[in-house]
Design a protein around this motif. Structure first.
Motif, PDB file in Angstrom:
ATOM      1  N   VAL A   1       5.332 -38.397 -21.198  1.00  0.00           N
ATOM      2  CA  VAL A   1       6.586 -37.927 -20.610  1.00  0.00           C
ATOM      3  C   VAL A   1       7.172 -36.869 -21.540  1.00  0.00           C
ATOM      4  CG1 VAL A   1       8.902 -38.564 -19.863  1.00  0.00           C
ATOM      5  CG2 VAL A   1       6.981 -40.127 -19.472  1.00  0.00           C
ATOM      6  N   VAL A   2       7.372 -35.682 -21.011  1.00  0.00           N
ATOM      7  CA  VAL A   2       7.711 -34.527 -21.841  1.00  0.00           C
ATOM      8  C   VAL A   2       9.029 -33.906 -21.411  1.00  0.00           C
ATOM      9  CG1 VAL A   2       7.001 -32.179 -22.457  1.00  0.00           C
ATOM     10  CG2 VAL A   2       5.300 -34.002 -22.317  1.00  0.00           C
ATOM     11  N   ASP A   3       9.789 -33.457 -22.400  1.00  0.00           N
ATOM     12  CA  ASP A   3      10.942 -32.608 -22.128  1.00  0.00           C
ATOM     13  C   ASP A   3      11.010 -31.539 -23.203  1.00  0.00           C
ATOM     14  OD1 ASP A   3      13.538 -32.248 -20.467  1.00  0.00           O
ATOM     15  OD2 ASP A   3      14.217 -32.087 -22.550  1.00  0.00           O
ATOM     16  N   VAL A   4      11.272 -30.308 -22.792  1.00  0.00           N
ATOM     17  CA  VAL A   4      11.443 -29.212 -23.746  1.00  0.00           C
ATOM     18  C   VAL A   4      12.777 -28.528 -23.478  1.00  0.00           C
ATOM     19  CG1 VAL A   4       8.964 -28.810 -24.017  1.00  0.00           C
ATOM     20  CG2 VAL A   4      10.223 -27.538 -22.273  1.00  0.00           C
ATOM     21  N   GLU A   5      13.436 -28.126 -24.555  1.00  0.00           N
ATOM     22  CA  GLU A   5      14.612 -27.266 -24.456  1.00  0.00           C
ATOM     23  C   GLU A   5      14.168 -25.870 -24.870  1.00  0.00           C
ATOM     24  OE1 GLU A   5      17.539 -28.214 -23.189  1.00  0.00           O
ATOM     25  OE2 GLU A   5      16.633 -30.193 -22.877  1.00  0.00           O
TER      26      GLU A   5
ATOM     27  N   ALA B   1      11.155 -30.129 -28.579  1.00  0.00           N
ATOM     28  CA  ALA B   1      10.227 -30.805 -27.677  1.00  0.00           C
ATOM     29  C   ALA B   1      10.192 -32.288 -28.000  1.00  0.00           C
ATOM     30  CB  ALA B   1       8.825 -30.202 -27.802  1.00  0.00           C
ATOM     31  N   ALA B   2      10.019 -33.095 -26.967  1.00  0.00           N
ATOM     32  CA  ALA B   2       9.926 -34.542 -27.134  1.00  0.00           C
ATOM     33  C   ALA B   2       8.837 -35.084 -26.227  1.00  0.00           C
ATOM     34  CB  ALA B   2      11.253 -35.221 -26.816  1.00  0.00           C
TER      35      ALA B   2
ATOM     36  N   HIS C   1       7.102 -42.572 -29.362  1.00  0.00           N
ATOM     37  CA  HIS C   1       7.850 -41.364 -29.017  1.00  0.00           C
ATOM     38  C   HIS C   1       7.942 -40.443 -30.219  1.00  0.00           C
ATOM     39  CE1 HIS C   1      11.053 -44.306 -30.233  1.00  0.00           C
ATOM     40  NE2 HIS C   1      11.484 -43.259 -30.926  1.00  0.00           N
ATOM     41  N   TRP C   2       8.166 -39.167 -29.940  1.00  0.00           N
ATOM     42  CA  TRP C   2       8.091 -38.121 -30.961  1.00  0.00           C
ATOM     43  C   TRP C   2       9.028 -36.988 -30.567  1.00  0.00           C
ATOM     44  CZ3 TRP C   2       6.068 -33.100 -30.134  1.00  0.00           C
ATOM     45  CH2 TRP C   2       5.800 -32.341 -31.285  1.00  0.00           C
ATOM     46  N   TYR C   3       9.609 -36.355 -31.581  1.00  0.00           N
ATOM     47  CA  TYR C   3      10.561 -35.266 -31.323  1.00  0.00           C
ATOM     48  C   TYR C   3      10.483 -34.256 -32.455  1.00  0.00           C
ATOM     49  CZ  TYR C   3      15.096 -32.848 -31.163  1.00  0.00           C
ATOM     50  OH  TYR C   3      16.080 -31.892 -31.143  1.00  0.00           O
ATOM     51  N   THR C   4      10.652 -32.993 -32.109  1.00  0.00           N
ATOM     52  CA  THR C   4      10.686 -31.956 -33.141  1.00  0.00           C
ATOM     53  C   THR C   4      11.529 -30.775 -32.687  1.00  0.00           C
ATOM     54  OG1 THR C   4       9.339 -30.507 -34.544  1.00  0.00           O
ATOM     55  CG2 THR C   4       8.621 -30.762 -32.272  1.00  0.00           C
ATOM     56  N   LEU C   5      12.180 -30.142 -33.657  1.00  0.00           N
ATOM     57  CA  LEU C   5      12.771 -28.836 -33.429  1.00  0.00           C
ATOM     58  C   LEU C   5      11.666 -27.798 -33.552  1.00  0.00           C
ATOM     59  CD1 LEU C   5      16.030 -29.125 -35.594  1.00  0.00           C
ATOM     60  CD2 LEU C   5      15.837 -29.362 -33.105  1.00  0.00           C
ATOM     61  N   VAL C   6      11.882 -26.632 -32.961  1.00  0.00           N
ATOM     62  CA  VAL C   6      10.895 -25.562 -33.024  1.00  0.00           C
ATOM     63  C   VAL C   6      11.619 -24.242 -33.277  1.00  0.00           C
ATOM     64  CG1 VAL C   6       9.041 -24.341 -31.829  1.00  0.00           C
ATOM     65  CG2 VAL C   6       9.413 -26.773 -31.374  1.00  0.00           C
ATOM     66  N   ASP C   7      11.133 -23.501 -34.247  1.00  0.00           N
ATOM     67  CA  ASP C   7      11.676 -22.167 -34.517  1.00  0.00           C
ATOM     68  C   ASP C   7      11.187 -21.218 -33.425  1.00  0.00           C
ATOM     69  OD1 ASP C   7      12.418 -19.689 -35.426  1.00  0.00           O
ATOM     70  OD2 ASP C   7      11.195 -19.728 -37.246  1.00  0.00           O
ATOM     71  N   PRO C   8      12.089 -20.675 -32.586  1.00  0.00           N
ATOM     72  CA  PRO C   8      11.656 -19.808 -31.491  1.00  0.00           C
ATOM     73  C   PRO C   8      11.357 -18.379 -31.921  1.00  0.00           C
ATOM     74  CG  PRO C   8      14.022 -19.990 -31.441  1.00  0.00           C
ATOM     75  CD  PRO C   8      13.549 -20.888 -32.570  1.00  0.00           C
ATOM     76  N   GLN C   9      11.628 -18.064 -33.192  1.00  0.00           N
ATOM     77  CA  GLN C   9      11.407 -16.719 -33.726  1.00  0.00           C
ATOM     78  C   GLN C   9      12.251 -15.669 -33.005  1.00  0.00           C
ATOM     79  OE1 GLN C   9       6.850 -17.582 -33.554  1.00  0.00           O
ATOM     80  NE2 GLN C   9       7.130 -15.954 -35.058  1.00  0.00           N
TER      81      GLN C   9
ATOM     82  N   ARG D   1      13.546 -39.841 -22.995  1.00  0.00           N
ATOM     83  CA  ARG D   1      13.758 -41.298 -22.906  1.00  0.00           C
ATOM     84  C   ARG D   1      14.238 -41.690 -21.523  1.00  0.00           C
ATOM     85  NH1 ARG D   1      18.038 -44.291 -22.500  1.00  0.00           N
ATOM     86  NH2 ARG D   1      19.435 -42.549 -22.975  1.00  0.00           N
ATOM     87  N   VAL D   2      15.233 -40.972 -21.032  1.00  0.00           N
ATOM     88  CA  VAL D   2      15.776 -41.265 -19.703  1.00  0.00           C
ATOM     89  C   VAL D   2      14.681 -41.135 -18.652  1.00  0.00           C
ATOM     90  CG1 VAL D   2      17.364 -40.442 -17.925  1.00  0.00           C
ATOM     91  CG2 VAL D   2      18.140 -40.644 -20.292  1.00  0.00           C
ATOM     92  N   LEU D   3      13.882 -40.082 -18.778  1.00  0.00           N
ATOM     93  CA  LEU D   3      12.830 -39.875 -17.789  1.00  0.00           C
ATOM     94  C   LEU D   3      11.771 -40.970 -17.877  1.00  0.00           C
ATOM     95  CD1 LEU D   3      12.009 -38.023 -15.541  1.00  0.00           C
ATOM     96  CD2 LEU D   3      10.741 -36.642 -17.189  1.00  0.00           C
ATOM     97  N   ALA D   4      11.442 -41.400 -19.091  1.00  0.00           N
ATOM     98  CA  ALA D   4      10.469 -42.482 -19.248  1.00  0.00           C
ATOM     99  C   ALA D   4      10.986 -43.768 -18.601  1.00  0.00           C
ATOM    100  CB  ALA D   4      10.170 -42.716 -20.733  1.00  0.00           C
ATOM    101  N   GLU D   5      12.277 -44.042 -18.776  1.00  0.00           N
ATOM    102  CA  GLU D   5      12.861 -45.268 -18.230  1.00  0.00           C
ATOM    103  C   GLU D   5      12.951 -45.228 -16.708  1.00  0.00           C
ATOM    104  OE1 GLU D   5      16.428 -46.701 -20.022  1.00  0.00           O
ATOM    105  OE2 GLU D   5      15.846 -46.043 -22.027  1.00  0.00           O
ATOM    106  N   THR D   6      13.133 -44.041 -16.140  1.00  0.00           N
ATOM    107  CA  THR D   6      13.195 -43.941 -14.683  1.00  0.00           C
ATOM    108  C   THR D   6      11.803 -43.818 -14.074  1.00  0.00           C
ATOM    109  OG1 THR D   6      13.509 -41.534 -14.830  1.00  0.00           O
ATOM    110  CG2 THR D   6      15.483 -42.893 -14.688  1.00  0.00           C
TER     111      THR D   6
END
Length: 328
Positions: free
Chosen positions: A28-32, A45-46, A59-67, A174-179
């Protein structure tokens, strides 16, 4: 780290009744992102890893430098200061791949999340180890859930899942995984065929003018643009239950879950005409709020123009009928 409560299915499906054709695991993925256009970048990304029955494994989460500038910070809250020192996508691609490998990618508007990931991987000259994706909007539609719209918060409210930090990738995942888990069990109860789609990695991409560019973002930050002319004649109105035909005139009204620009791009790519208004020549109106008294929905009803929602339209885009040959 955010808490990880997992919703339980209202009617657990016995092992003997679980469809044998269902996948063995999900990511289950979500990206900002810095925005929603082709040249935008991921800023966080998570991933929630689920087993075959939707139980959370990790579960896993990270910030990403968009350059580049972080874009609409009023949405995701990730300023340049917050992102300072974050790894670039190329630096987290390997770890992300480990969490996606051999799993079906699940996302709310999976076409968007997949397209953003595919472009980021293409920039690193690699490909995501994902072969199939599942959109929770399409699944909700297949299940016939009584939702007034297809927003994530609406789906969460339907299953009693509490959102803590909307537009934070980890909490949205998380919300998406639970739903997703109760939706998956509802599908299994009836033997529903899951709406799985193939994920094709990108082999070409364009960096575009965004690299190194600074934008001045406002709430109405999506710029207007001139759309190309459709090369096919208008074959007439869409027949409900049928297929779209190249040349049909498509109008959009109201908020859409997939960014409007991406919807327009996909519509044009398959040979349809994007209309800015509704007339007697409009083939179909796409809206998630057909009861809203907008000028477009009002005109569509007066002209008898078919009205469909975004999820149905996205499915129709997968199999558009070629335009009939013209006699010259």
């Amino acid at each position: 780290m955010l808490e990880d409560p997992t919703a339980t299915a209202p009617h657990p499906v016995p092992p003997s009744s679980w469809p044998a054709t269902y996948p063995q695991g999900y990511a289950v993925v979500d990206v900002e992102t810095t925005g929603l256009a082709r040249d935008d970048r991921i800023v966080s990304a998570a991933v929630y890893q689920l087993d075959a029955r939707g139980t959370v494994q990790d579960h896993w989460y990270t910030l990403v430098d968009p350059q580049r500038d972080p874009g609409p910070v009023w949405i995701h809250g990730l300023t340049e200061e917050v992102l300072a020192g974050a790894p670039r996508f190329a630096e987290i691609a390997g770890e992300l791949s480990e969490r996606l490998a051999d799993r079906v990618l699940v996302a709310h508007n999976a076409a968007f999340d997949w397209s953003m990931l595919a472009r980021e991987y293409a920039r690193t000259r690699t490909a995501a180890p994902v072969r199939q994706r599942l959109c929770t909007i399409a699944l909700s539609k297949e299940l016939g859930l009584p939702l007034p719209n297809h927003k994530l918060e609406t789906l969460a409210a339907h299953y009693g899942v509490v959102q803590r930090r909307a537009h934070h990738a980890l909490d949205d995942a998380r919300v998406l995984a639970e739903t997703f888990r109760p939706s998956l069990h509802r599908a299994a109860e009836t033997g529903l065929r899951l709406p799985l789609l193939a994920c094709q990695p990108l082999t070409e991409w364009s960096e575009g003018p965004a690299i190194g560019r600074q934008r001045s973002y406002r709430q109405s930050w999506r710029p207007s643009r001139k759309l190309p002319a459709c090369p096919y004649p208008n074959p007439g109105r869409y027949e409900p239950g049928g297929q779209l035909v190249q040349g049909m005139r498509v109008a959009f009204s109201g908020d859409t879950s997939v960014d409007r620009e991406l919807l327009e791009d996909r519509t044009i790519e398959v040979g349809l005409h994007v209309a800015s208004s509704v007339s007697r020549l409009t083939s179909v109106l796409v809206t998630n709020d057909p009861e809203s008294p907008t000028s477009k929905t009002t005109k569509a009803r007066s002209f008898g123009t078919p009205i469909i929602d975004e999820a149905a339209f996205m499915q129709l885009l997968l199999d558009v009928t070629p335009a009939p040959p013209t006699n010259r």
